[in-house]
Design an enzyme around this catalytic site. Sequence first.
Site, PDB file in Angstrom:
ATOM      1  N   ALA A  57      41.355  38.707  44.086  1.00  0.00           N
ATOM      2  CA  ALA A  57      40.467  39.861  43.946  1.00  0.00           C
ATOM      3  C   ALA A  57      39.990  39.882  42.498  1.00  0.00           C
ATOM      4  O   ALA A  57      40.801  39.760  41.571  1.00  0.00           O
ATOM      5  CB  ALA A  57      41.219  41.142  44.288  1.00  0.00           C
ATOM      6  N   VAL A  59      38.209  41.006  38.878  1.00  0.00           N
ATOM      7  CA  VAL A  59      37.956  42.131  37.975  1.00  0.00           C
ATOM      8  C   VAL A  59      36.479  42.123  37.593  1.00  0.00           C
ATOM      9  O   VAL A  59      35.826  41.079  37.650  1.00  0.00           O
ATOM     10  CB  VAL A  59      38.827  42.050  36.688  1.00  0.00           C
ATOM     11  CG1 VAL A  59      40.296  42.229  37.004  1.00  0.00           C
ATOM     12  CG2 VAL A  59      38.584  40.749  35.930  1.00  0.00           C
ATOM     13  N   ILE A  83      44.667  37.753  40.530  1.00  0.00           N
ATOM     14  CA  ILE A  83      43.530  38.389  39.867  1.00  0.00           C
ATOM     15  C   ILE A  83      42.516  37.341  39.443  1.00  0.00           C
ATOM     16  O   ILE A  83      42.826  36.418  38.679  1.00  0.00           O
ATOM     17  CB  ILE A  83      43.997  39.194  38.623  1.00  0.00           C
ATOM     18  CG1 ILE A  83      45.151  40.153  38.989  1.00  0.00           C
ATOM     19  CG2 ILE A  83      42.814  39.938  38.013  1.00  0.00           C
ATOM     20  CD1 ILE A  83      44.819  41.183  40.049  1.00  0.00           C
ATOM     21  N   LYS A  84      41.297  37.494  39.960  1.00  0.00           N
ATOM     22  CA  LYS A  84      40.235  36.546  39.633  1.00  0.00           C
ATOM     23  C   LYS A  84      39.534  37.003  38.357  1.00  0.00           C
ATOM     24  O   LYS A  84      39.104  38.160  38.244  1.00  0.00           O
ATOM     25  CB  LYS A  84      39.235  36.510  40.797  1.00  0.00           C
ATOM     26  CG  LYS A  84      38.847  35.113  41.192  1.00  0.00           C
ATOM     27  CD  LYS A  84      37.999  35.159  42.439  1.00  0.00           C
ATOM     28  CE  LYS A  84      37.519  33.766  42.775  1.00  0.00           C
ATOM     29  NZ  LYS A  84      36.548  33.787  43.866  1.00  0.00           N
ATOM     30  N   ILE A  85      39.439  36.073  37.417  1.00  0.00           N
ATOM     31  CA  ILE A  85      38.905  36.398  36.085  1.00  0.00           C
ATOM     32  C   ILE A  85      37.916  35.299  35.675  1.00  0.00           C
ATOM     33  O   ILE A  85      38.248  34.114  35.770  1.00  0.00           O
ATOM     34  CB  ILE A  85      40.063  36.456  35.055  1.00  0.00           C
ATOM     35  CG1 ILE A  85      41.056  37.557  35.452  1.00  0.00           C
ATOM     36  CG2 ILE A  85      39.557  36.662  33.639  1.00  0.00           C
ATOM     37  CD1 ILE A  85      42.276  37.629  34.560  1.00  0.00           C
TER      38      ILE A  85
END
Length: 218
Positions: A57, A59, A83-85
């Site tokens: 998912a 940010v 967390i996809k960054i």
Amino acid sequence: MKIFLDTANIEEIKQAARIGVISGVTTNPSLLAKETGIGFEEAVREICAMVDGPVSAEVTSLDAEGMVREAMEIATWARNVAIKIPITASGLEATRKLSVEGVRTNLTLCFSPNQALLAALAGATFVSPFVGRLDDVGHDGMQVVADTVEIFRNYGIQTEVIAASIRHPLHVTAAAKARAHIATVPFKVLMQMIQHPLTDAGIKKFMEDWGKFVGMSA
Ligand code: G3P
């Protein structure tokens, strides 16, 4: 090589999960924008409950502090969230902080082996080279996957390489030959991988012959 599903569509994830060959899901703001009537938190919680493996998912803050704040919140929604960054200076700074906190990350919008190396050095769990988008602008996207895998193997780097922006079944075969750890594929590509006209023709012939056999032995 493991297969993740690249979608935020609950129905597609349900169908793919039932088949039993996917090990995770990746989403992004563009994929979420295609879905109506569901909020971000609700979507992430629901998808995480449907698959055992990691669910990425993304940010949307552009500064490191905001990224970390969002990531720490999202990480409370489910145990299997990653967390996809995006790979920027702020993204790498946030990744380093999250890695110290034990939060899993997937560094996205990766278009070069150097970006992938920096993602790994920042402590990323996954890095996602975008194959199709590089092909679209006349570069060999799969070469970035192959080079990244080679560099990681040279140094025993644990970060897993996700071949992303996959457009067709040949990309999946090429990603597996390049020793990517994972390919994240749209639902349509998963279905294309399953289907073969000779399989359909073979089933039709077997069914016809089975009918004859049963007819003869009756
Ligand atoms: O998960 C992100 C990535 O796979 C996006 O693919 O088709 O929008 O380039 P695409």
